[in-house]
Design a protein around this motif. Structure first.
Motif, mmCIF file in Angstrom:
data_model
loop_
_atom_site.group_PDB
_atom_site.id
_atom_site.type_symbol
_atom_site.label_atom_id
_atom_site.label_comp_id
_atom_site.label_asym_id
_atom_site.label_seq_id
_atom_site.Cartn_x
_atom_site.Cartn_y
_atom_site.Cartn_z
ATOM 1 N N SER A 141 0.844 -1.229 -0.120
ATOM 2 C CA SER A 141 0.097 0.119 0.053
ATOM 3 C C SER A 141 0.934 1.308 0.134
ATOM 4 O O SER A 141 0.792 2.214 -0.686
ATOM 5 C CB SER A 141 -1.047 0.032 1.225
ATOM 6 N N THR A 175 -8.091 1.071 -6.250
ATOM 7 C CA THR A 175 -8.183 1.783 -4.800
ATOM 8 C C THR A 175 -9.689 2.223 -4.606
ATOM 9 O O THR A 175 -10.393 2.735 -5.424
ATOM 10 C CB THR A 175 -7.490 3.071 -4.958
ATOM 11 N N GLU A 191 -3.946 -1.849 7.900
ATOM 12 C CA GLU A 191 -4.833 -1.671 6.936
ATOM 13 C C GLU A 191 -6.289 -2.307 7.278
ATOM 14 O O GLU A 191 -7.262 -2.216 6.730
ATOM 15 C CB GLU A 191 -4.439 -2.607 5.809
#
Lengths: 437, 290
Positions: free
Chosen positions: A158, A195, A211
């Motif tokens: 990420s 995303t 996350e």
């Protein structure tokens, strides 16, 4: 009036005129200077506020987005270690991670060494297995089939995708290696990386994986704590204010009480935390880390604030209204409840909301009573272990992962949002119920 | 003028010549001139002293208030007339430092006796204040508050009747009949004061006390209130404190002149204004001081 006296008068007047004129320049200059200083002060404070909000927003905004990776996961009974006849417990414990890893290896069949495998596996967040687990438990018939799922990517991946990793650095110095970059770019060009809005942030409690961490747990903790604070402090504070303002005789005792209330409002909040620890937890044996204790401590803290603002509001009701009602034969209690209290209510509510906003942002006393623990579950009752938003921010701010840095700012944004909402409500109430007499 | 409502003692101070204490001056004023007593008084004040903490504001006042009559109380600022008025329905109870001795009777019962409930007393002795002070509620609610409080109405229709009648008696009904739901505070000053009178009447009191009811009003509104006071006299005993001697002469049948907390002279309004017996009264009404 003789001619002479008139002349002296004219003379005196022009003297005055001259003197006033001389001093006028100075007076105006002074006024101008004062205004200038005022403007500078306002501009300076607005600039600081703007810098604060902009920097938090820039840092926090990415946390509201989350990157997902698209995988075809084959849920074969052998990898999972269960078949469709397995009971719930077995389904929960099945090896979903293995299935995810297999599907990653299928995408990149060349990967063989342990090191490479581990690098590849880090693409998918450890939370991915829970998504898969939930799907399978909802429909065990999926076992043996291949499902197409979007799973959250791991923290390093990420970070790379958001440009937080400097690819110009030598490979050894960065957490994201060249082969990983190549794989990710291949996935990206295949359209397997996307995303989306980060709903996890609002739907989960705390986690060790950035996350997977969300603010739902601390948000609920804050709500439960504030609920206790409000239900305790509002009635007690209003009753105290009414008694002191309308009924209590003015003597030395009430003076002492008044001074003490004012002093309490200035006591550092951590002292209230120590008090709560000593009394509520040690003496009354209430559970640690629980919203009920947090609420009790925060109501001790907000009581003086509400009492002081409620007394000011009651004092501002003109005495003529009290006279009018008394003169008609209302008892003192009736005067208060029919006339004075309704007129003072907007002021009291404003004070209460400001007190609540203060309680919402309070961290120190809650640290003392153990609301600083790492708690994953979302609290549902007053005695569940819980944490609150500002403490959550405090905890996340301590963690090194890039994801948590974003989350910290995002949680601050949520907290600020609530504070602004509460203060806006206070202003709205004041405007709406403000009466003129 | 406003100071007088709070603590008159302050004003007394300023008027005291250095070499004499208030007590000495008051003693030099002599006994009250004129007839303080009437037949069949509604309220009767006997030997009343009022103190604010240590300061004495009223010195041994005897005065009767008769039925169907307006008695006006006049005198320079700080002479204790408002203080005495506020004793008549025990509004002074709200001032902790205020102490009243002597006797005040309503229909032969002492209002400061232990058996008397100040709440009941205030229902029987209504008060209109210097500044119009309607509640920040609708006109209807303003008038209906008293009756509702005391349970004077049996049902809603009853209450409507009381409200309409009170507004009518206060001479304001025609002006507000189409907007009874408007806020009482939206009316003009004179209308607000008549609304306050209507509110007082709605409790069907026996005595109405008025504390400078026109001092915040313009001449036209004042004229309307004075007319109204004259009409109300038929049903109530009225005591009015005023700074305007013309007003006292116009509306009252008896007049009491106060000086430094002492009742100097009392008698028929006509006599007081045409043939005052005490030197101070004469000086005051001819405008030589005050």
């Amino acid at each position: 009036m003789t001619e002479q006296t008139r002349q002296t008068q004219v003379q005196a007047m022009s003297d005055t005129t001259i003197r006033v004129r001389q001093s006028l320049k100075k007076r105006y200059a002074r006024e101008k200077r004062f205004r200038l200083f005022g403007m500078i002060a306002i501009i300076a404070s607005l600039t600081f506020l703007a810098v604060l909000i902009i920097s938090i927003t820039i840092r926090g905004l990415p946390a509201f987005k989350q990157t997902f990776i698209n995988l075809d996961v084959t849920l074969d009974a052998q990898t999972l270690g269960v078949d469709e006849t397995a009971d719930e417990n077995a389904l929960r414990r099945a090896n979903y991670n293995g299935a995810i890893r297999n599907s990653l290896l299928e995408l990149f069949p060349d990967v063989s060494s342990r090191k490479e495998k581990r690098a590849l596996y880090s693409f998918v967040s450890k939370g991915g297995q829970y998504d898969l687990q939930a799907q399978v438990m909802a429909d065990p018939a999926l076992i043996g089939q291949t499902v197409n799922v979007w799973l959250p990517v791991g923290d390093d991946t990420s970070g790379y995708l958001r440009g937080h990793i400097d690819t110009t650095l030598p490979e050894k110095k960065r957490r994201f290696k060249d082969n990983q970059i190549a794989w990710v770019e291949e996935l990206r060009s295949n359209g397997q990386i996307e995303t989306r809005f980060n709903s996890t942030f609002f739907s989960r409690g705390d986690s060790r994986e950035p996350e997977l961490a969300g603010i739902k747990g601390s948000l609920f903790g804050s709500l439960l704590t504030l609920l206790v604070t409000l239900t305790l402090s509002f009635p007690i504070a209003v009753a105290t204010a009414i008694y002191l303002e309308e009924f209590a005789p003015k003597n030395r005792w009430t003076d002492i009480i008044e001074v003490n209330i004012n002093n309490l409002a200035a006591v550092p909040s951590i002292v209230f935390g120590l008090l709560g620890l000593a009394i509520f937890i040690n003496f009354f044996q209430l559970p640690r880390s629980a919203p009920i204790v947090g609420g009790l401590v925060l109501s001790l803290m907000t009581l003086p604030t509400i009492i002081i603002s409620a007394r000011a509001a009651l004092k501002s009701v003109p005495p003529s209204i009290r006279d009018a009602a008394l003169g008609l034969g209302a008892s003192r209690l009736q005067v208060v409840f029919h006339h004075v209290l309704p007129l003072a209510m907007p002021g009291i509510l404003t004070g209460t909301i400001i007190g609540m906003a203060q309680a919402l942002g309070e961290t120190a006393p809650l640290l003392m009573i153990g609301m600083v623990a790492f708690i994953v579950d979302v609290p549902t009752t007053l005695t569940d272990p819980a944490t609150v938003l500002p403490v959550q921010i405090f905890q996340w701010a301590d963690l090194p992962e890039k994801g948590f840095v974003e989350k910290t700012s995002a949680a601050i944004m949520v907290l600020l949002g609530f504070l602004i909402l509460m203060n806006a409500t206070a202003v709205f109430l004041r405007r709406k119920f403000e009466r003129k007499w | 003028m406003n100071k007088e409502n709070t603590i008159p003692a302050l004003d007394i101070d300023q008027q005291t010549p250095n070499e004499q204490t208030i007590e000495e001056i008051v003693a030099s004023l002599g006994d009250t001139v004129g007839e303080a007593r009437v037949e069949n008084p509604k309220m009767s004040v006997s030997g009343v002293d009022v103190f604010y903490a240590e300061k004495q504001a009223i010195f041994g006042v005897d005065l009767d208030i008769a039925n169907n009559e307006v008695i006006s109380m006049i005198g320079p600022s700080g002479c204790g007339k408002s203080t005495l008025l506020r004793c008549l329905n025990r509004m002074n109870d709200t001032i902790p430092i205020c102490r009243v001795t002597g006797e005040i009777m309503l229909d032969g019962e002492g209002i400061y006796s232990k058996d008397t409930d100040p709440v009941l007393l205030r229902a029987r002795v209504g008060m209109v204040f210097q500044k119009p002070n309607p509640f920040p509620k609708s006109i209807y609610e303003n008038v209906a508050y008293g009756p509702r409080l005391h349970g004077l109405n049996r049902n809603k229709a009853d209450l409507d009747d009381i409200v309409v009648n009170s507004l009518r008696k206060a001479g304001i009904y025609d002006e507000v009949k189409n907007r009874l739901d408007d806020a009482g505070t939206s009316l003009s000053g004179g209308q607000q004061q008549r609304l306050c009178i209507a509110r007082t009447i709605a409790c069907s009191p026996e005595v109405i006390l008025m504390d400078e009811p026109c001092s915040a009003l313009d001449p036209i509104a004042t004229a309307k209130i004075e007319e109204l006071i004259d009409e109300l006299r038929e049903n109530y005993a009225i005591a009015i404190v005023t700074h305007s001697m013309q007003q006292a002469a116009r509306v009252s049948q008896r007049t009491a002149y106060f000086h430094l907390g002492k009742l100097v002279e009392v008698g028929d309004t006509d006599t007081i204004f045409t043939n005052p017996k005490h030197e101070l009264t004469e000086k005051y009404i001819t405008g030589r001081f005050g």
